[in-house]
Design an enzyme around this catalytic site. Structure first.
Site, PDB file in Angstrom:
ATOM      1  N   HIS A 101      -1.376  -8.981   5.664  1.00  0.00           N
ATOM      2  CA  HIS A 101      -1.299  -8.058   4.527  1.00  0.00           C
ATOM      3  C   HIS A 101      -1.056  -8.124   3.530  1.00  0.00           C
ATOM      4  O   HIS A 101       0.008  -8.435   3.130  1.00  0.00           O
ATOM      5  CB  HIS A 101      -1.882  -6.814   4.873  1.00  0.00           C
ATOM      6  CG  HIS A 101      -1.573  -6.067   6.367  1.00  0.00           C
ATOM      7  ND1 HIS A 101      -1.013  -6.367   8.070  1.00  0.00           N
ATOM      8  CD2 HIS A 101      -3.101  -5.366   6.718  1.00  0.00           C
ATOM      9  CE1 HIS A 101      -1.703  -5.981   9.212  1.00  0.00           C
ATOM     10  NE2 HIS A 101      -3.073  -5.503   8.039  1.00  0.00           N
ATOM     11  N   ASP A 104       2.267  -6.471   3.282  1.00  0.00           N
ATOM     12  CA  ASP A 104       2.960  -7.315   4.067  1.00  0.00           C
ATOM     13  C   ASP A 104       3.940  -8.251   2.938  1.00  0.00           C
ATOM     14  O   ASP A 104       5.523  -8.444   3.320  1.00  0.00           O
ATOM     15  CB  ASP A 104       2.959  -7.684   5.033  1.00  0.00           C
ATOM     16  CG  ASP A 104       1.650  -7.435   6.391  1.00  0.00           C
ATOM     17  OD1 ASP A 104       2.178  -6.278   6.575  1.00  0.00           O
ATOM     18  OD2 ASP A 104       1.239  -7.973   6.408  1.00  0.00           O
TER      19      ASP A 104
HETATM   20  C1  XUL Z   1      -3.772  -2.152  14.041  1.00  0.00           C
HETATM   21  C2  XUL Z   1      -3.944  -3.564  13.991  1.00  0.00           C
HETATM   22  C3  XUL Z   1      -3.891  -4.510  12.762  1.00  0.00           C
HETATM   23  C4  XUL Z   1      -4.918  -5.796  12.069  1.00  0.00           C
HETATM   24  C5  XUL Z   1      -4.919  -5.647  10.315  1.00  0.00           C
HETATM   25  O1  XUL Z   1      -3.553  -1.357  14.833  1.00  0.00           O
HETATM   26  O2  XUL Z   1      -4.100  -4.030  14.948  1.00  0.00           O
HETATM   27  O3  XUL Z   1      -2.667  -4.810  12.125  1.00  0.00           O
HETATM   28  O4  XUL Z   1      -3.971  -6.179  13.018  1.00  0.00           O
HETATM   29  O5  XUL Z   1      -4.711  -4.327   9.740  1.00  0.00           O
END
Ligand code: XUL
Ligand code: CO
Length: 435
Positions: A101, A104
């Site tokens: 993300h 991150d």
């Molecule tokens: C949250 C989740 C996230 C997604 C990406 O439960 O699974 O980490 O995979 O935003």
């Protein structure tokens, strides 16, 4: 090795099931051929940047337990240290992919422009590293759930300014994913849902989410991104009720907004459980519609009912998941992302490696069991037997007839159903032979 964090740890090797080396693969052998394809090419493992490098070990009752050389994470210079360690870990594991993300990989700035500059700086750094390393990008995504601006949703926010901020954020993340050669782009709607209907116009929010996702697809084509756009279902947590509840709900949503040929699903083991399903149920729903894209592999704590994101450890469950994946032809652009994190007492660098080794070995065992079942054909034969009646011309013709003609046949005594065993226990025993 570009950082001393993992200095004592050698690249992990396959040593076979009898090895007692805690940092060796016992089952994951990347070059071993399973159903005509290398294991690495079937499984397409990815490391999740957020759990391994951004999460600091907090829980609802206490904060950071880990101490890492890239903390504090709000210091800009530490983003590169974090990237150095991350790529060292990818090398040690031989991980073919990673996922991130925006939040991150860079510290949040005081403005969108400042966050953008910091993000671009890390993407430049990634691009440079990726030119000499083997690890590729499985997918990028935007964190539109952590910062307080997202508390009432991103594309579904009642405030149009937040919708705009979400659009700008996703454009930025899609551009970076495209530039790094990412194979997919994921949208998980952590706060695309609501806390109470007392303050929520559900119909309007769904329309905004549908329009937003269409904008994502339009932008994908505009920039020539060839990867797959994926949405990730989850029923709740953090929102009380999330619009992307499960695979079936997402498929209905995609059809309603004309996206069924453009968007596929990223299915997560723990999210399936939260929705009251099994993982293989979610995968089977998606594959029945040709909409399986990728998977987030993990497990939840079955007693607490929380999304605990632990590394998988249950071969029979994982085997049935890969059974349905293999049966549908396997991954194309998707893969197996470990959306899994250490327990907060697992403090050491070695624990990060061990967690992934365990997950990779469990998936390898699941894949081999799934392939063996498919090659043996026992489940497929049982299915063919159970549905054999539908292969007859009369049964096929019935689907093109109507209630009156069917009624006449039933009333005339031509039809007399004979109940037959579903043989569930025998089939469970069959699966048990392979896992
Ligand atoms: C949250 C989740 C996230 C997604 C990406 O439960 O699974 O980490 O995979 O935003
Ligand atoms: Co996930």
């Amino acid at each position: 090795m570009t950082h001393p964090f993992f200095a004592d740890i050698a690249p992990v090797q396959y040593e076979g099931p009898d090895s007692d080396n805690p940092l060796a693969f016992r089952h994951y052998n990347p070059d071993e051929v399973v159903m005509g394809k290398r294991m690495e090419d079937h499984l397409r493992f990815a490391v999740a940047y957020w759990h391994s490098f951004a999460w600091e070990g907090g829980d609802p009752f206490g904060g950071q337990t880990f101490q890492r050389p890239w903390y504090p994470q709000d210091a800009v210079e530490n983003a590169k240290v974090k990237a150095d360690v991350a790529f060292d870990m990818f090398d040690i594991l031989g991980a073919p992919y990673f996922c991130w993300h925006d939040a991150d990989i860079r510290p949040e700035g005081d403005s969108f422009a400042e966050s953008f500059d910091r993000f671009q700086g890390v993407i430049d750094y990634f691009e440079d590293k990726m030119s000499t390393r083997k690890t590729k990008l499985l997918w990028g995504t935007a964190n539109m759930f952590g910062h307080r601006r997202w508390m009432a949703g991103a594309s579904t926010n009642p405030d149009p300014d937040v919708f705009a901020y979400a659009a700008a954020t996703v454009k930025m993340c899609m551009d970076a994913t495209h530039r790094l050669g990412g194979e997919n782009y994921v949208l998980w709607g952590g706060r695309e849902g609501y806390e109470t209907l007392l303050n929520t116009d559900l119909g309007q929010e769904l329309d905004h989410m549908g329009r937003f996702l269409n904008m994502v697809v339009e932008y994908k084509h505009k920039i020539g991104f060839k990867g797959t756009i994926l949405v990730e279902p989850k029923p709740q947590e953090p929102s009380k009720h999330q619009y992307d509840f499960d695979a079936a709900t997402c498929i209905g949503f995609l059809r309603k907004y004309g996206l069924e040929n453009e968007v596929k699903l990223n299915l997560e083991q723990g999210h399936a459980i939260l929705a009251g399903h099994s993982f293989e149920h979610e995968i089977a729903v998606a594959t029945a519609e040709g909409m399986l894209g990728s998977i987030d592999m993990n497990r939840n704590d079955y007693q607490s009912g929380w999304d605990t994101d632990q590394f998988p450890n249950n071969v029979p469950e994982v085997a049935l998941a890969y059974y349905h994946i293999l049966k549908s032809g396997g991954f194309t652009t998707g893969g197996t992302n470990f959306d899994a994190k250490l327990r907060r007492q697992s403090l050491d660098a070695e624990d990060l490696i061990a967690g992934h080794i365990g997950g990779m070995d469990i998936c390898a065992r699941g894949l081999k069991a799934a392939a063996a079942m498919l090659e043996d054909g026992g489940l497929e034969k049982a299915l063919a037997d159970r549905y054999a009646g539908w292969a007859t011309p009369e049964a096929k013709a019935m689907l093109d007839s109507d209630f009156d003609s069917i009624f006449a046949r039933v009333h005339g005594g031509e039809i007399a159903p004979e109940p037959r065993s579903g043989r569930q226990e025998q089939l469970e025993n069959y699966v048990n032979r392979f896992v």
